[in-house]
Scaffold this motif. Structure first.
Motif, PDB file in Angstrom:
ATOM      1  N   TYR A 218       0.828  -1.200   0.000  1.00 23.53           N
ATOM      2  CA  TYR A 218       0.000   0.000   0.000  1.00 23.53           C
ATOM      3  C   TYR A 218       0.868   1.259   0.000  1.00 23.53           C
ATOM      4  CZ  TYR A 218      -3.825   3.021   1.798  1.00 23.53           C
ATOM      5  OH  TYR A 218      -4.775   3.997   1.986  1.00 23.53           O
ATOM      6  N   ARG A 219       1.992   1.188   0.688  1.00 20.52           N
ATOM      7  CA  ARG A 219       2.893   2.346   0.813  1.00 20.52           C
ATOM      8  C   ARG A 219       4.005   2.358  -0.238  1.00 20.52           C
ATOM      9  NH1 ARG A 219       2.402   0.574   6.630  1.00 20.52           N
ATOM     10  NH2 ARG A 219       0.982   2.086   7.552  1.00 20.52           N
ATOM     11  N   SER A 220       4.081   1.333  -1.064  1.00 17.39           N
ATOM     12  CA  SER A 220       5.181   1.176  -2.010  1.00 17.39           C
ATOM     13  C   SER A 220       5.017   2.064  -3.244  1.00 17.39           C
ATOM     14  CB  SER A 220       5.260  -0.289  -2.465  1.00 17.39           C
ATOM     15  OG  SER A 220       6.237  -0.439  -3.478  1.00 17.39           O
ATOM     16  N   ASP A 221       6.130   2.502  -3.794  1.00 21.72           N
ATOM     17  CA  ASP A 221       6.128   3.222  -5.066  1.00 21.72           C
ATOM     18  C   ASP A 221       6.282   2.265  -6.246  1.00 21.72           C
ATOM     19  OD1 ASP A 221       5.894   5.729  -3.850  1.00 21.72           O
ATOM     20  OD2 ASP A 221       8.073   5.926  -3.617  1.00 21.72           O
ATOM     21  N   ASP A 222       6.498   0.975  -5.974  1.00 20.52           N
ATOM     22  CA  ASP A 222       6.732  -0.002  -7.032  1.00 20.52           C
ATOM     23  C   ASP A 222       5.458  -0.525  -7.677  1.00 20.52           C
ATOM     24  OD1 ASP A 222       9.456   0.182  -6.556  1.00 20.52           O
ATOM     25  OD2 ASP A 222       9.431  -1.480  -5.117  1.00 20.52           O
ATOM     26  N   LEU A 223       4.305  -0.287  -7.037  1.00 22.87           N
ATOM     27  CA  LEU A 223       3.043  -0.759  -7.571  1.00 22.87           C
ATOM     28  C   LEU A 223       1.910   0.104  -7.049  1.00 22.87           C
ATOM     29  CD1 LEU A 223       1.716  -3.945  -5.801  1.00 22.87           C
ATOM     30  CD2 LEU A 223       3.557  -2.616  -4.866  1.00 22.87           C
ATOM     31  N   ILE A 224       0.778  -0.008  -7.710  1.00 21.88           N
ATOM     32  CA  ILE A 224      -0.463   0.565  -7.205  1.00 21.88           C
ATOM     33  C   ILE A 224      -1.177  -0.600  -6.544  1.00 21.88           C
ATOM     34  CG2 ILE A 224      -2.673   1.622  -7.804  1.00 21.88           C
ATOM     35  CD1 ILE A 224      -1.150   2.703 -10.354  1.00 21.88           C
ATOM     36  N   TYR A 225      -1.406  -0.499  -5.260  1.00 23.82           N
ATOM     37  CA  TYR A 225      -2.013  -1.603  -4.520  1.00 23.82           C
ATOM     38  C   TYR A 225      -3.357  -1.163  -3.966  1.00 23.82           C
ATOM     39  CZ  TYR A 225      -3.026  -5.183  -1.168  1.00 23.82           C
ATOM     40  OH  TYR A 225      -3.671  -6.178  -0.487  1.00 23.82           O
ATOM     41  N   ARG A 226      -4.381  -1.964  -4.223  1.00 19.77           N
ATOM     42  CA  ARG A 226      -5.722  -1.710  -3.692  1.00 19.77           C
ATOM     43  C   ARG A 226      -6.117  -2.890  -2.811  1.00 19.77           C
ATOM     44  NH1 ARG A 226      -7.160   2.714  -6.587  1.00 19.77           N
ATOM     45  NH2 ARG A 226      -6.333   2.837  -8.695  1.00 19.77           N
ATOM     46  N   HIS A 227      -6.469  -2.606  -1.576  1.00 18.70           N
ATOM     47  CA  HIS A 227      -6.840  -3.631  -0.598  1.00 18.70           C
ATOM     48  C   HIS A 227      -8.355  -3.593  -0.434  1.00 18.70           C
ATOM     49  CE1 HIS A 227      -5.612  -6.480   2.457  1.00 18.70           C
ATOM     50  NE2 HIS A 227      -6.420  -5.903   3.330  1.00 18.70           N
ATOM     51  N   ILE A 228      -9.035  -4.639  -0.878  1.00 16.51           N
ATOM     52  CA  ILE A 228     -10.494  -4.717  -0.857  1.00 16.51           C
ATOM     53  C   ILE A 228     -10.904  -5.556   0.344  1.00 16.51           C
ATOM     54  CG2 ILE A 228     -12.528  -5.444  -2.152  1.00 16.51           C
ATOM     55  CD1 ILE A 228     -10.673  -5.248  -4.709  1.00 16.51           C
ATOM     56  N   VAL A 229     -11.686  -4.960   1.242  1.00 14.05           N
ATOM     57  CA  VAL A 229     -12.063  -5.641   2.482  1.00 14.05           C
ATOM     58  C   VAL A 229     -13.583  -5.774   2.567  1.00 14.05           C
ATOM     59  CG1 VAL A 229     -11.848  -5.676   4.988  1.00 14.05           C
ATOM     60  CG2 VAL A 229     -10.025  -4.679   3.602  1.00 14.05           C
ATOM     61  N   PRO A 230     -14.094  -6.951   2.186  1.00 18.69           N
ATOM     62  CA  PRO A 230     -15.545  -7.137   2.223  1.00 18.69           C
ATOM     63  C   PRO A 230     -16.043  -7.754   3.521  1.00 18.69           C
ATOM     64  CG  PRO A 230     -14.530  -8.947   1.072  1.00 18.69           C
ATOM     65  CD  PRO A 230     -13.409  -8.014   1.491  1.00 18.69           C
ATOM     66  N   SER A 231     -17.330  -7.498   3.789  1.00 13.02           N
ATOM     67  CA  SER A 231     -18.063  -8.298   4.772  1.00 13.02           C
ATOM     68  C   SER A 231     -18.231  -9.673   4.137  1.00 13.02           C
ATOM     69  CB  SER A 231     -19.462  -7.711   5.005  1.00 13.02           C
ATOM     70  OG  SER A 231     -19.415  -6.456   5.583  1.00 13.02           O
ATOM     71  N   SER A 232     -18.758 -10.610   4.888  1.00  6.29           N
ATOM     72  CA  SER A 232     -18.984 -11.926   4.292  1.00  6.29           C
ATOM     73  C   SER A 232     -19.966 -11.796   3.133  1.00  6.29           C
ATOM     74  CB  SER A 232     -19.522 -12.899   5.345  1.00  6.29           C
ATOM     75  OG  SER A 232     -20.781 -12.472   5.801  1.00  6.29           O
ATOM     76  N   PHE A 233     -19.641 -12.474   2.042  1.00  5.32           N
ATOM     77  CA  PHE A 233     -20.506 -12.489   0.871  1.00  5.32           C
ATOM     78  C   PHE A 233     -20.622 -13.930   0.399  1.00  5.32           C
ATOM     79  CE2 PHE A 233     -16.206 -11.804  -0.548  1.00  5.32           C
ATOM     80  CZ  PHE A 233     -16.059 -12.643  -1.651  1.00  5.32           C
ATOM     81  N   THR A 234     -21.668 -14.226  -0.313  1.00  4.63           N
ATOM     82  CA  THR A 234     -21.908 -15.585  -0.774  1.00  4.63           C
ATOM     83  C   THR A 234     -20.859 -15.957  -1.823  1.00  4.63           C
ATOM     84  OG1 THR A 234     -24.247 -15.388  -0.299  1.00  4.63           O
ATOM     85  CG2 THR A 234     -23.593 -17.133  -1.826  1.00  4.63           C
ATOM     86  N   SER A 235     -20.134 -17.022  -1.548  1.00  3.93           N
ATOM     87  CA  SER A 235     -19.082 -17.488  -2.454  1.00  3.93           C
ATOM     88  C   SER A 235     -18.915 -18.984  -2.258  1.00  3.93           C
ATOM     89  CB  SER A 235     -17.767 -16.774  -2.132  1.00  3.93           C
ATOM     90  OG  SER A 235     -17.232 -17.231  -0.910  1.00  3.93           O
ATOM     91  N   ALA A 236     -17.883 -19.522  -2.883  1.00  2.00           N
ATOM     92  CA  ALA A 236     -17.588 -20.949  -2.723  1.00  2.00           C
ATOM     93  C   ALA A 236     -17.250 -21.294  -1.276  1.00  2.00           C
ATOM     94  CB  ALA A 236     -16.440 -21.349  -3.653  1.00  2.00           C
ATOM     95  N   MET A 237     -16.876 -20.290  -0.475  1.00  2.00           N
ATOM     96  CA  MET A 237     -16.562 -20.539   0.930  1.00  2.00           C
ATOM     97  C   MET A 237     -17.810 -20.554   1.802  1.00  2.00           C
ATOM     98  SD  MET A 237     -12.842 -18.956   1.811  1.00  2.00           S
ATOM     99  CE  MET A 237     -13.063 -17.245   1.443  1.00  2.00           C
ATOM    100  N   GLY A 238     -18.983 -20.242   1.222  1.00  2.00           N
ATOM    101  CA  GLY A 238     -20.214 -20.340   1.991  1.00  2.00           C
ATOM    102  C   GLY A 238     -21.131 -19.151   1.806  1.00  2.00           C
TER     103      GLY A 238
END
Length: 187
Positions: free
Chosen positions: A113-133
């Motif tokens: 997130y703080r690096s100049d070597d990449l653009i980093y986006r951190h996506i933080v969801p609540s639980s959502f319906t997926s293969a994990m349940g």
């Protein structure tokens, strides 16, 4: 994939355990070299959490960043976190491994997130319906909310019903690097 294609994106998918495994990314080289954005949305809640949620996220991010270092635009990575980064395992044995692997990657992600070597986006969801349940929202809703923030330039993307992802932002954004350095030393 569907939402990105509707917006004109060309999407190539890869499946954890099929196209790559921890330590074996040879089958990903061409895809990584062609990609403008690497989206890491695989993971595991029970079996092999450490490799699924930490090792492969770290290794693919590092390889993609190295391959893109000479581009005109920095490589861009979107990685799926979890509200468990904020609340931990809550004393539940079934969340212990999942929580530790997601929290370890969040510590690594703060560096990206703080690096100049990449653009980093951190996506933080609540639980959502997926293969994990089952979850509190559909995958389509989670994607819609995430893309709303991403298209507006957000690098930390809270996709939340509970508000925990918003609270986690302050830890994610303002935490010192001491924990990150301890994690690096442990590796």
């Amino acid at each position: 994939a569907t939402a990105l294609q509707k917006r004109g994106g060309i999407v190539e998918t890869a499946k954890s355990g099929v196209d790559f495994t921890a330590g074996n990314y040879a089958g990903m080289e061409d895809k990584l070299a062609r990609a403008d954005v690497l989206i890491l949305s695989h993971g595991a809640k029970a079996d092999d959490c450490w490799n699924a949620n930490y090792v492969t996220f770290r290794d693919l991010t590092e390889r993609f960043t190295a391959l893109g270092k000479d581009r005109l635009m920095a490589p861009e990575v979107w990685a799926l976190g979890s509200e468990v980064e904020f609340h931990g395992d809550m004393g539940m044995d079934e969340l212990r491994d999942y929580s530790s692997s997601k929290r370890a990657f969040a510590a690594r992600a703060r560096h990206y997130y703080r690096s100049d070597d990449l653009i980093y986006r951190h996506i933080v969801p609540s639980s959502f319906t997926s293969a994990m349940g089952k979850g509190a929202m559909s995958a389509e809703t989670a994607v819609g909310i995430a893309l709303f923030f991403i298209t507006r330039g957000f690098k930390y993307v809270p996709v939340t019903l509970t508000g925990l992802a918003v609270l986690n932002f302050f830890r994610f954004r303002y935490a010192n690097n001491a924990g990150d350095e301890a994690l690096a030393a442990a590796e």
